[in-house]
Scaffold this active site. Sequence first.
Site, mmCIF file in Angstrom:
data_model
loop_
_atom_site.group_PDB
_atom_site.id
_atom_site.type_symbol
_atom_site.label_atom_id
_atom_site.label_comp_id
_atom_site.label_asym_id
_atom_site.label_seq_id
_atom_site.Cartn_x
_atom_site.Cartn_y
_atom_site.Cartn_z
ATOM 1 N N GLY A 41 0.698 -1.139 -0.028
ATOM 2 C CA GLY A 41 0.004 -0.023 0.001
ATOM 3 C C GLY A 41 0.836 1.320 -0.155
ATOM 4 N N ASP A 62 10.632 -7.030 -0.534
ATOM 5 C CA ASP A 62 9.397 -7.455 -0.169
ATOM 6 C C ASP A 62 9.329 -9.091 -0.617
ATOM 7 O OD1 ASP A 62 6.571 -8.171 -0.035
ATOM 8 O OD2 ASP A 62 6.169 -6.105 -0.532
ATOM 9 N N LEU A 71 -5.079 -5.364 -4.224
ATOM 10 C CA LEU A 71 -5.122 -4.391 -5.651
ATOM 11 C C LEU A 71 -5.922 -3.221 -5.183
ATOM 12 C CD1 LEU A 71 -5.586 -6.883 -8.312
ATOM 13 C CD2 LEU A 71 -3.517 -5.845 -7.380
ATOM 14 N N CYS A 171 13.190 9.237 17.596
ATOM 15 C CA CYS A 171 13.237 8.133 16.647
ATOM 16 C C CYS A 171 11.807 7.638 17.020
ATOM 17 C CB CYS A 171 14.377 6.947 16.997
ATOM 18 S SG CYS A 171 14.067 6.099 18.504
ATOM 19 N N CYS A 188 -4.555 -4.193 9.085
ATOM 20 C CA CYS A 188 -5.316 -3.949 7.799
ATOM 21 C C CYS A 188 -6.257 -4.931 7.526
ATOM 22 C CB CYS A 188 -4.537 -3.565 6.581
ATOM 23 S SG CYS A 188 -3.807 -1.942 6.669
#
Lengths: 274, 78
Positions: A41, A62, A71, A171, A188
């Site tokens: 994303g 990844d 998608l 940080c 998510c």
Amino acid sequence: MLSFTEEQIIRYSRHIILPEVGGEGQKKINEGKVLVIGTGGLGSPVAFYLAAAGVGTLGIIDDDVVDLSNLQRQILHSTKDIGRPKVESAEEKLKALNPDIDVVVYRERLTSRNMMEIISGYDVIVDGTDNFSTRFVTNDACVMAGKPFVHGGILKFSGQAMTIVPGEGPCFRCIFKEPPQQGSVPSCSQAGVLGVLAGTIGVIQATEVLKYLLGKGELLVGRLLTYDALAMKFREVQVKKNPSCPICGENPTITELVDYELPACSIQDNKPFK
Amino acid sequence: MAEFEVAATLDITPDVCPITFVKTKLKLEQLKEGEILEVLLNDGEPIQNVPRSVKGEGHKIVLVEKLDGKYRLLIQRG
């Protein structure tokens, strides 16, 4: 000496026109080396815009493959890419957009073991991960290596972004001491996310990267920017360096990188990046 | 007319806006402060826009000369 090809002059003309950029600034972008963690994303818009801007070396990491459910927000990937490694799909789109740049592909998971070696070749590291373990380990590694780290995160209708420049501001751990307890924060895939949030926050992260490479403007250092899409409001939270921060404080207790045992994105959907 | 020592010359008559200005700007970046760039450009949009944009970036137009259908511009790097 500044030397651009005719094609580069035209491609980057809208940058070069800007008084804050010019040919000199565009060269800095072209010589920039940026690592984008995750090609999901957030990573999609970050990498897409940085490729368009001409960031000379774009590392993408990844270990996931494209899934239909990605998608709705992961705009580097298309329906025909379902089942393909995300880095392979991403590389193809980025090179098609700008053949001028080098895309360095890592089809693996970023962990405490490969972290230092991978980040060592880059000027800026961008957070496009959806899991707290990678985010905390990356923060720690960037503090240790003195590399700027542009954080971003999205969930439901909210997002946030902050830039960490070691030595110049807080940080990630100064604010969030350690990863949340397993199950305390939904992912998510559990809680949902309005797909467009990835664009809003990702593009803010890409903006920070370009400003850093150009040495222009005010970075989100010591300022956590939060976004509420439903209210359509941004808020800025001033955050300070924590003197007792376990990684960047006066007496750091974290002296080597450690991974956290946390599922990436819920029990059914155990994916490292979104 | 005062004579100027030209450090570099640029012909932007084949180009259209905004590439005319972009090329002028890139060339000026290569010069030292005070040096003169000679630019050949077309009538119309280029002569209307390039000098204005160049001045906007702090450079000085020291000469505008009309030639046959085009212009010769001398720009001093600011």
